[in-house]
Design a protein around this motif. Structure first.
Motif, PDB file in Angstrom:
ATOM      1  N   ARG A 131       0.837  -1.213   0.000  1.00  0.00           N
ATOM      2  CA  ARG A 131       0.000   0.000   0.000  1.00  0.00           C
ATOM      3  C   ARG A 131       0.867   1.256   0.000  1.00  0.00           C
ATOM      4  O   ARG A 131       0.592   2.203  -0.741  1.00  0.00           O
ATOM      5  CB  ARG A 131      -0.941  -0.008   1.212  1.00  0.00           C
ATOM      6  CG  ARG A 131      -1.897   1.142   1.242  1.00  0.00           C
ATOM      7  CD  ARG A 131      -2.922   1.026   0.109  1.00  0.00           C
ATOM      8  NE  ARG A 131      -3.796   2.164   0.141  1.00  0.00           N
ATOM      9  CZ  ARG A 131      -3.940   3.030  -0.856  1.00  0.00           C
ATOM     10  NH1 ARG A 131      -3.291   2.860  -1.975  1.00  0.00           N
ATOM     11  NH2 ARG A 131      -4.759   4.045  -0.741  1.00  0.00           N
ATOM     12  N   PHE A 132       1.899   1.285   0.828  1.00  0.00           N
ATOM     13  CA  PHE A 132       2.775   2.452   0.870  1.00  0.00           C
ATOM     14  C   PHE A 132       3.487   2.617  -0.475  1.00  0.00           C
ATOM     15  O   PHE A 132       3.662   3.729  -0.958  1.00  0.00           O
ATOM     16  CB  PHE A 132       3.776   2.350   2.024  1.00  0.00           C
ATOM     17  CG  PHE A 132       4.394   3.662   2.381  1.00  0.00           C
ATOM     18  CD1 PHE A 132       3.660   4.636   3.028  1.00  0.00           C
ATOM     19  CD2 PHE A 132       5.712   3.935   2.054  1.00  0.00           C
ATOM     20  CE1 PHE A 132       4.222   5.865   3.345  1.00  0.00           C
ATOM     21  CE2 PHE A 132       6.281   5.157   2.369  1.00  0.00           C
ATOM     22  CZ  PHE A 132       5.529   6.124   3.022  1.00  0.00           C
ATOM     23  N   GLY A 133       3.867   1.513  -1.096  1.00  0.00           N
ATOM     24  CA  GLY A 133       4.497   1.558  -2.412  1.00  0.00           C
ATOM     25  C   GLY A 133       3.590   2.170  -3.462  1.00  0.00           C
ATOM     26  O   GLY A 133       4.036   2.947  -4.316  1.00  0.00           O
ATOM     27  N   GLU A 134       2.298   1.828  -3.413  1.00  0.00           N
ATOM     28  CA  GLU A 134       1.341   2.424  -4.352  1.00  0.00           C
ATOM     29  C   GLU A 134       1.297   3.938  -4.189  1.00  0.00           C
ATOM     30  O   GLU A 134       1.265   4.676  -5.173  1.00  0.00           O
ATOM     31  CB  GLU A 134      -0.055   1.835  -4.122  1.00  0.00           C
ATOM     32  CG  GLU A 134      -0.169   0.375  -4.494  1.00  0.00           C
ATOM     33  CD  GLU A 134      -1.446  -0.274  -3.986  1.00  0.00           C
ATOM     34  OE1 GLU A 134      -1.658  -1.451  -4.331  1.00  0.00           O
ATOM     35  OE2 GLU A 134      -2.224   0.370  -3.245  1.00  0.00           O
ATOM     36  N   LEU A 135       1.347   4.394  -2.976  1.00  0.00           N
ATOM     37  CA  LEU A 135       1.310   5.836  -2.713  1.00  0.00           C
ATOM     38  C   LEU A 135       2.625   6.521  -3.089  1.00  0.00           C
ATOM     39  O   LEU A 135       2.626   7.676  -3.509  1.00  0.00           O
ATOM     40  CB  LEU A 135       0.971   6.090  -1.249  1.00  0.00           C
ATOM     41  CG  LEU A 135      -0.421   5.601  -0.847  1.00  0.00           C
ATOM     42  CD1 LEU A 135      -0.564   5.559   0.650  1.00  0.00           C
ATOM     43  CD2 LEU A 135      -1.488   6.469  -1.480  1.00  0.00           C
ATOM     44  N   MET A 136       3.727   5.793  -2.943  1.00  0.00           N
ATOM     45  CA  MET A 136       5.031   6.390  -3.261  1.00  0.00           C
ATOM     46  C   MET A 136       5.202   6.652  -4.762  1.00  0.00           C
ATOM     47  O   MET A 136       6.066   7.421  -5.165  1.00  0.00           O
ATOM     48  CB  MET A 136       6.174   5.505  -2.762  1.00  0.00           C
ATOM     49  CG  MET A 136       6.350   5.519  -1.242  1.00  0.00           C
ATOM     50  SD  MET A 136       6.758   7.154  -0.588  1.00  0.00           S
ATOM     51  CE  MET A 136       5.139   7.806  -0.130  1.00  0.00           C
ATOM     52  N   ALA A 137       4.353   6.052  -5.589  1.00  0.00           N
ATOM     53  CA  ALA A 137       4.406   6.309  -7.033  1.00  0.00           C
ATOM     54  C   ALA A 137       4.134   7.779  -7.340  1.00  0.00           C
ATOM     55  O   ALA A 137       4.503   8.275  -8.400  1.00  0.00           O
ATOM     56  CB  ALA A 137       3.398   5.419  -7.757  1.00  0.00           C
ATOM     57  N   HIS A 138       3.514   8.491  -6.392  1.00  0.00           N
ATOM     58  CA  HIS A 138       3.193   9.913  -6.579  1.00  0.00           C
ATOM     59  C   HIS A 138       4.258  10.837  -5.980  1.00  0.00           C
ATOM     60  O   HIS A 138       4.059  12.054  -5.956  1.00  0.00           O
ATOM     61  CB  HIS A 138       1.834  10.225  -5.950  1.00  0.00           C
ATOM     62  CG  HIS A 138       0.733   9.364  -6.487  1.00  0.00           C
ATOM     63  ND1 HIS A 138       0.227   9.503  -7.768  1.00  0.00           N
ATOM     64  CD2 HIS A 138       0.079   8.322  -5.937  1.00  0.00           C
ATOM     65  CE1 HIS A 138      -0.714   8.593  -7.961  1.00  0.00           C
ATOM     66  NE2 HIS A 138      -0.820   7.862  -6.875  1.00  0.00           N
ATOM     67  N   TYR A 139       5.329  10.253  -5.490  1.00  0.00           N
ATOM     68  CA  TYR A 139       6.380  11.045  -4.855  1.00  0.00           C
ATOM     69  C   TYR A 139       7.702  10.859  -5.577  1.00  0.00           C
ATOM     70  O   TYR A 139       7.934   9.840  -6.230  1.00  0.00           O
ATOM     71  CB  TYR A 139       6.508  10.671  -3.372  1.00  0.00           C
ATOM     72  CG  TYR A 139       5.323  11.172  -2.585  1.00  0.00           C
ATOM     73  CD1 TYR A 139       5.339  12.424  -1.986  1.00  0.00           C
ATOM     74  CD2 TYR A 139       4.161  10.408  -2.485  1.00  0.00           C
ATOM     75  CE1 TYR A 139       4.238  12.898  -1.296  1.00  0.00           C
ATOM     76  CE2 TYR A 139       3.054  10.876  -1.803  1.00  0.00           C
ATOM     77  CZ  TYR A 139       3.099  12.129  -1.222  1.00  0.00           C
ATOM     78  OH  TYR A 139       2.004  12.606  -0.558  1.00  0.00           O
ATOM     79  N   ASP A 140       8.546  11.832  -5.432  1.00  0.00           N
ATOM     80  CA  ASP A 140       9.845  11.841  -6.111  1.00  0.00           C
ATOM     81  C   ASP A 140      10.868  11.050  -5.284  1.00  0.00           C
ATOM     82  O   ASP A 140      11.837  11.616  -4.766  1.00  0.00           O
ATOM     83  CB  ASP A 140      10.297  13.288  -6.311  1.00  0.00           C
ATOM     84  CG  ASP A 140      11.555  13.382  -7.152  1.00  0.00           C
ATOM     85  OD1 ASP A 140      11.836  12.429  -7.909  1.00  0.00           O
ATOM     86  OD2 ASP A 140      12.275  14.390  -7.031  1.00  0.00           O
ATOM     87  N   VAL A 141      10.624   9.742  -5.145  1.00  0.00           N
ATOM     88  CA  VAL A 141      11.524   8.869  -4.384  1.00  0.00           C
ATOM     89  C   VAL A 141      11.619   7.508  -5.072  1.00  0.00           C
ATOM     90  O   VAL A 141      10.713   7.100  -5.794  1.00  0.00           O
ATOM     91  CB  VAL A 141      11.054   8.645  -2.923  1.00  0.00           C
ATOM     92  CG1 VAL A 141      11.045   9.934  -2.126  1.00  0.00           C
ATOM     93  CG2 VAL A 141       9.702   7.969  -2.865  1.00  0.00           C
ATOM     94  N   ASP A 142      12.709   6.832  -4.833  1.00  0.00           N
ATOM     95  CA  ASP A 142      12.840   5.431  -5.197  1.00  0.00           C
ATOM     96  C   ASP A 142      12.383   4.631  -3.989  1.00  0.00           C
ATOM     97  O   ASP A 142      12.791   4.922  -2.857  1.00  0.00           O
ATOM     98  CB  ASP A 142      14.302   5.095  -5.522  1.00  0.00           C
ATOM     99  CG  ASP A 142      14.797   5.805  -6.766  1.00  0.00           C
ATOM    100  OD1 ASP A 142      14.011   5.947  -7.721  1.00  0.00           O
ATOM    101  OD2 ASP A 142      15.960   6.229  -6.771  1.00  0.00           O
TER     102      ASP A 142
END
Length: 189
Positions: free
Chosen positions: A22-33
């Motif tokens: 779930r956190f990975g899905e949200l991280m797709a919207h952030y400028d992070v690897d």
């Protein structure tokens, strides 16, 4: 500025845990690897694997035993970490589980022995030298770990304590905005 986020799963879990995905899905919207390594059951091997992923702009997110590892790495490398219902002294907690074990999420059998317990005790920090780098997310209904141990251990850290819940941290999504804020993550343009 954080450019890499590593999610550290708990004992007998995997990179496919609900919070990791779930956190990975949200991280797709952030400028992070975003990384979620599958960790070995050997504590020192897991730490080595995680250390190989750490860069100066890394932040950590860890659940249960992963929270313990995140705490150790945060303090050692001076990087921010969010810990979710973390294990505080897993060397003591895992003692009753010595012997044959099975990780259903990674589908393999292994032997938990005193060498593992000793390694966890070596990694246990008696005090937090940089509590400002840690953010505790804790639910009082945790049926696996005594929530009060974490509340006391992380007493000088930012904390979000919720009454009820369980070890999985029910309603994890509600905490995303505060995690993003604590880690100072930037949205992609």
């Amino acid at each position: 500025m954080v450019k890499r986020v590593i999610y550290i799963h708990g004992f007998n879990s995997s990179e496919k845990s609900y919070k990791a995905v779930r956190f990975g899905e949200l991280m797709a919207h952030y400028d992070v690897d975003y990384y979620v390594p599958r960790l070995n059951h050997e504590p020192l091997q897991a730490i080595i694997e995680l250390e190989q992923l750490i860069t100066p702009n890394t932040a950590l997110l860890g659940s249960s035993l992963g929270g313990f590892f995140a705490t150790y790495l945060s303090q050692r490398y001076h990087i921010p970490a969010v810990v979710i219902n973390p294990a505080v002294a897993p060397g003591n907690l895992l003692q009753p589980l010595l012997g044959a074990n099975y990780n259903p999420y990674q589908d393999y059998n292994y032997e938990l022995n005193n060498r593992h317990i000793d390694a966890l005790k070596v990694l246990t920090l008696s005090e937090l030298k940089h509590p400002e780098l840690l953010y505790l997310l804790q639910q009082t209904g945790d049926e696996v770990l005594n929530f009060q141990h974490a509340v006391n251990y992380y007493s000088h850290c930012k904390q979000l304590i919720e009454f009820g819940g369980d070890h999985s941290f029910i309603g994890f999504e509600r905490t995303i905005a505060s995690i993003v804020d604590f880690l100072k993550l930037n949205k992609t343009s």
